[in-house]
Design an enzyme around this catalytic site. Structure first.
Site, PDB file in Angstrom:
ATOM      1  N   CYS A  63      55.912  56.093  -4.018  1.00 33.16           N
ATOM      2  CA  CYS A  63      56.226  54.793  -3.413  1.00 33.16           C
ATOM      3  C   CYS A  63      57.701  54.714  -3.042  1.00 33.16           C
ATOM      4  O   CYS A  63      58.105  53.858  -2.273  1.00 33.16           O
ATOM      5  CB  CYS A  63      55.887  53.674  -4.379  1.00 33.16           C
ATOM      6  SG  CYS A  63      56.892  53.750  -5.853  1.00 33.16           S
ATOM      7  N   SER A 103      48.509  49.972  -3.538  1.00 37.73           N
ATOM      8  CA  SER A 103      48.771  49.660  -2.129  1.00 37.73           C
ATOM      9  C   SER A 103      48.862  48.142  -1.925  1.00 37.73           C
ATOM     10  O   SER A 103      48.334  47.356  -2.722  1.00 37.73           O
ATOM     11  CB  SER A 103      47.657  50.254  -1.265  1.00 37.73           C
ATOM     12  OG  SER A 103      46.421  49.698  -1.653  1.00 37.73           O
ATOM     13  N   PHE A 108      47.132  56.420  -8.198  1.00 41.38           N
ATOM     14  CA  PHE A 108      46.943  57.847  -8.521  1.00 41.38           C
ATOM     15  C   PHE A 108      48.254  58.613  -8.552  1.00 41.38           C
ATOM     16  O   PHE A 108      48.341  59.684  -9.159  1.00 41.38           O
ATOM     17  CB  PHE A 108      46.002  58.491  -7.477  1.00 41.38           C
ATOM     18  CG  PHE A 108      46.714  58.867  -6.188  1.00 41.38           C
ATOM     19  CD1 PHE A 108      47.361  60.092  -6.078  1.00 41.38           C
ATOM     20  CD2 PHE A 108      46.773  57.993  -5.116  1.00 41.38           C
ATOM     21  CE1 PHE A 108      48.043  60.435  -4.909  1.00 41.38           C
ATOM     22  CE2 PHE A 108      47.447  58.322  -3.957  1.00 41.38           C
ATOM     23  CZ  PHE A 108      48.085  59.548  -3.855  1.00 41.38           C
ATOM     24  N   ARG A 138      41.092  58.889  -9.518  1.00 47.54           N
ATOM     25  CA  ARG A 138      41.292  60.217  -8.917  1.00 47.54           C
ATOM     26  C   ARG A 138      41.938  61.193  -9.892  1.00 47.54           C
ATOM     27  O   ARG A 138      41.736  62.392  -9.807  1.00 47.54           O
ATOM     28  CB  ARG A 138      42.167  60.087  -7.668  1.00 47.54           C
ATOM     29  CG  ARG A 138      41.424  59.370  -6.560  1.00 47.54           C
ATOM     30  CD  ARG A 138      42.284  59.247  -5.337  1.00 47.54           C
ATOM     31  NE  ARG A 138      42.144  57.916  -4.778  1.00 47.54           N
ATOM     32  CZ  ARG A 138      42.963  57.369  -3.923  1.00 47.54           C
ATOM     33  NH1 ARG A 138      44.038  58.025  -3.514  1.00 47.54           N
ATOM     34  NH2 ARG A 138      42.757  56.165  -3.463  1.00 47.54           N
TER      35      ARG A 138
HETATM   36  P1  NAD Z   1      45.255  51.888  -4.397  1.00 51.15           P
HETATM   37  O1  NAD Z   1      45.740  50.551  -4.038  1.00 51.15           O
HETATM   38  O2  NAD Z   1      44.167  52.500  -3.580  1.00 51.15           O
HETATM   39  O3  NAD Z   1      44.719  51.911  -5.908  1.00 51.15           O
HETATM   40  C1  NAD Z   1      45.452  51.332  -6.957  1.00 51.15           C
HETATM   41  C2  NAD Z   1      44.487  50.878  -8.042  1.00 51.15           C
HETATM   42  O4  NAD Z   1      43.627  49.882  -7.493  1.00 51.15           O
HETATM   43  C3  NAD Z   1      43.594  51.987  -8.566  1.00 51.15           C
HETATM   44  O5  NAD Z   1      43.471  51.847  -9.953  1.00 51.15           O
HETATM   45  C4  NAD Z   1      42.275  51.756  -7.856  1.00 51.15           C
HETATM   46  O6  NAD Z   1      41.166  52.154  -8.616  1.00 51.15           O
HETATM   47  C5  NAD Z   1      42.263  50.254  -7.639  1.00 51.15           C
HETATM   48  N1  NAD Z   1      41.547  49.865  -6.415  1.00 51.15           N
HETATM   49  C6  NAD Z   1      41.406  50.590  -5.284  1.00 51.15           C
HETATM   50  N2  NAD Z   1      40.703  49.905  -4.376  1.00 51.15           N
HETATM   51  C7  NAD Z   1      40.375  48.723  -4.943  1.00 51.15           C
HETATM   52  C8  NAD Z   1      39.644  47.579  -4.491  1.00 51.15           C
HETATM   53  N3  NAD Z   1      39.106  47.525  -3.263  1.00 51.15           N
HETATM   54  N4  NAD Z   1      39.525  46.534  -5.317  1.00 51.15           N
HETATM   55  C9  NAD Z   1      40.071  46.565  -6.552  1.00 51.15           C
HETATM   56  N5  NAD Z   1      40.757  47.637  -7.024  1.00 51.15           N
HETATM   57  C10 NAD Z   1      40.921  48.697  -6.231  1.00 51.15           C
HETATM   58  O7  NAD Z   1      46.536  52.852  -4.424  1.00 51.15           O
HETATM   59  P2  NAD Z   1      46.584  54.420  -4.598  1.00 51.15           P
HETATM   60  O8  NAD Z   1      46.092  55.072  -3.352  1.00 51.15           O
HETATM   61  O9  NAD Z   1      45.988  54.826  -5.888  1.00 51.15           O
HETATM   62  O10 NAD Z   1      48.161  54.632  -4.738  1.00 51.15           O
HETATM   63  C11 NAD Z   1      49.019  54.727  -3.635  1.00 51.15           C
HETATM   64  C12 NAD Z   1      49.621  53.386  -3.276  1.00 51.15           C
HETATM   65  O11 NAD Z   1      50.326  52.853  -4.389  1.00 51.15           O
HETATM   66  C13 NAD Z   1      50.661  53.477  -2.167  1.00 51.15           C
HETATM   67  O12 NAD Z   1      50.510  52.371  -1.309  1.00 51.15           O
HETATM   68  C14 NAD Z   1      51.987  53.416  -2.899  1.00 51.15           C
HETATM   69  O13 NAD Z   1      53.078  52.965  -2.134  1.00 51.15           O
HETATM   70  C15 NAD Z   1      51.644  52.459  -3.986  1.00 51.15           C
HETATM   71  N6  NAD Z   1      52.565  52.580  -5.108  1.00 51.15           N
HETATM   72  C16 NAD Z   1      53.508  51.605  -5.250  1.00 51.15           C
HETATM   73  C17 NAD Z   1      54.433  51.689  -6.260  1.00 51.15           C
HETATM   74  C18 NAD Z   1      55.470  50.638  -6.430  1.00 51.15           C
HETATM   75  O14 NAD Z   1      56.172  50.688  -7.424  1.00 51.15           O
HETATM   76  N7  NAD Z   1      55.627  49.692  -5.537  1.00 51.15           N
HETATM   77  C19 NAD Z   1      54.387  52.775  -7.158  1.00 51.15           C
HETATM   78  C20 NAD Z   1      53.396  53.736  -6.994  1.00 51.15           C
HETATM   79  C21 NAD Z   1      52.482  53.631  -5.955  1.00 51.15           C
END
Ligand code: NAD
Length: 498
Positions: free
Chosen positions: A281, A226, A149, A177
């Site tokens: 991130c 995440s 998100f 979201r």
């Molecule tokens: P998230 O992991 O909750 O969601 C990411 C994606 O996975 C979304 O599209 C979501 O719909 C999907 N998802 C969520 N739960 C799932 C499940 N149980 N099974 C399958 N798919 C699922 O992350 P978020 O809250 O949207 O974003 C924040 C996180 O992303 C933080 O941990 C941040 O550090 C990370 N992030 C990392 C980078 C990077 O480059 N390393 C960049 C941006 C964000």
């Protein structure tokens, strides 16, 4: 109430329509739209459209693809403000911050505009008598992106311009979201002349993700989110025979040495910690104050944290908007409480902040925690909110040890006036992206982005040269054009050159 639909084969698509989720305005706390939640049927429909489109798109010339990318880039410039407002209204970040993410994402399109150069193969003349070798790269087919998100425009833009420019077709599964940016980008692609079916959007949560991970026609999956989900996606995608990029969470340390300009360091650390309400991130979530730097640094950080203007993302002069959901607001505020219980000093307490006229918004103020130790939850967990933890260390080597013992390794920064210290730091720290007097060292689009350890599962960073490699397969061709005048002996031994 508005319903946000999928985008399949060049048009909005309701999908099977059985499920939907609320999309909030984080600044008001009100539900402002519903987004359809797709499952295997919608992924199958998008997969079929993308597969059909691949037949012609993969045959399009580099010139045609480059022209589409140039037109798309121009539309991103022209619609930056509009897209920024769409992002701000669903994510909560300020419009200017959203424009910043669009700019950084657009730089990947600019990289993709140079496709003709980066896709060039190589040629070796006369590797054996009358034999030449050349190589070239071809697209994979249908590929998918699953995105978080916190950067609803930039993170998908790390993926699709390169995937599409290299001849693939793409299915984006954005965060449920803040889903609207993906549809807006889809419309821009269409206006740029991208054929229908090359870029598709399927909205949804776990069901849509699982459908992508198990779809036999999807060749590769790019994931950013995440760490637990990154691990899951990596495992499932590889089990189903797909190529996968999986970028995870972070805990980014900024180390401040006593020789650093404290005002400069504190200014940058404050922006890096509280910008986008810490929902980046690459946010600075830990400041490691070395030796004598500590007391002076805390003093300036406290002053700066108190100056941060919190408000709705579309109000002029706002530095920091709300968090994305009520759950995120509660999680962050609970974490500040736990830190206090575990012995941290709460220097600035952002809990309970109310913004006039936006009393139901998901706001929390900047929090600054001092005397945090590696054993405390505030240090161990990715809080993903406007909380900066200060850990005190005796030396640069102790700071490096702390960073290296942390399971995450996304970004880190060092503030110093010493070239020797900077060199030691960048050589010894186990982190993928390093800033020297730069707090948020996000690499330019022509370098690749990716952390180490739990911040990147597997070994595929994103965009830049790694993006080209990820979305293509190499072919090496060994050629001989027999000449009637030459003697040719076809031996039974393994072929060697002569
Ligand atoms: P998230 O992991 O909750 O969601 C990411 C994606 O996975 C979304 O599209 C979501 O719909 C999907 N998802 C969520 N739960 C799932 C499940 N149980 N099974 C399958 N798919 C699922 O992350 P978020 O809250 O949207 O974003 C924040 C996180 O992303 C933080 O941990 C941040 O550090 C990370 N992030 C990392 C980078 C990077 O480059 N390393 C960049 C941006 C964000």
């Amino acid at each position: 109430m508005k319903t946000i639909q999928h985008w399949i084969n060049g048009s909005p698509a309701a999908g099977d329509g059985s499920e939907s989720a609320p999309v909030f305005n984080p600044a008001t706390g009100q539900e402002q739209a519903r987004v359809v939640l797709g499952g295997s049927a919608d992924v199958a429909t998008a997969g079929a459209a993308a597969s059909k489109a691949f037949e012609t798109w993969s045959e399009s010339s580099l010139t045609q693809r480059t022209q589409v990318m140039f037109a798309f880039r121009q539309l991103l410039v022209e619609h930056e403000e509009e897209l920024g407002r769409i992002i701000s209204a669903e994510h909560g970040k300020t419009v200017d911050d959203a424009r910043g993410e669009i700019t950084r994402g657009r730089e990947v399109v600019e990289f993709a505009c140079g496709l003709g150069d980066v896709l060039k193969g190589s040629f070796s003349d006369q590797v054996s008598r009358g034999v030449d070798v050349h190589n070239f790269r071809q697209p994979l087919g249908v590929v998918a992106g699953i995105t978080p998100f916190n950067f609803p425009a930039m993170v998908p833009l790390w993926m699709h311009p390169i995937a599409i420019a290299t001849g693939n077709t793409f299915i984006l599964k954005p965060s449920e979201r803040d889903p609207s940016a993906a549809n807006f980008v889809a419309e821009l692609y269409k206006r740029a002349g991208l054929p229908d079916g090359v870029f598709n959007v399927v909205h949804g949560g776990k069901d849509a993700v699982d459908a992508i991970l198990t779809h036999p026609g999807i060749e590769a999956v790019s994931f950013v989110g995440s760490t637990p989900i990154a691990k899951y996606v990596h495992e499932q995608a590889t089990t189903h025979g797909k190529r996968v990029q999986a970028l995870g969470g972070a805990k980014n340390h900024a180390v401040v040495l006593p020789d650093a300009d404290l005002e400069f360091a504190a200014n940058h650390i404050t922006a890096g910690a509280y910008g986008s309400a810490g929902e980046r991130c690459m946010a600075v979530s830990v400041a490691v104050a070395v030796g004598d730097a500590a007391d002076g640094l805390v003093e300036v950080l406290e002053r700066k944290a108190r100056e941060v203007k919190v408000g709705p993302g579309d109000a002029p002069g706002t530095d920091m908007g709300p968090l994305v959901t009520k759950a995120a607001q509660e999680r962050v505020e609970n974490a500040v409480g736990t830190a206090a219980t575990q012995g941290a000093t709460v220097v600035v307490d952002g809990r309970g902040l109310k913004v006039d006229g936006h009393e139901d918004g998901f706001f929390t103020g900047p929090s600054l925690l001092d005397h945090v130790t590696a054993e405390m939850d505030a240090y161990k967990e990715e809080l993903f909110g406007p909380v900066l933890a200060i850990v005190r260390a005796e030396s640069l080597d102790e700071a490096i040890e702390l960073i290296n013992a942390n399971p995450y390794g996304n970004g880190t920064a060092l503030f110093t006036a010493s070239g020797e210290a900077a060199r030691r730091f960048q050589r010894n720290v186990k982190v993928g992206m390093i800033g020297i007097n730069v707090p948020v060292p996000v690499p330019m689009s022509y370098y690749s982005f990716g952390g180490w350890k739990d911040s990147l599962i597997g070994d595929n960073p994103i965009h830049g040269p790694e993006g080209i490699r990820f979305y293509t397969r190499p072919k090496v061709v060994t050629t001989r054009w027999p000449q009637p005048t030459h003697q040719h002996h076809a031996g039974f031994n393994f072929p060697t050159s002569n």
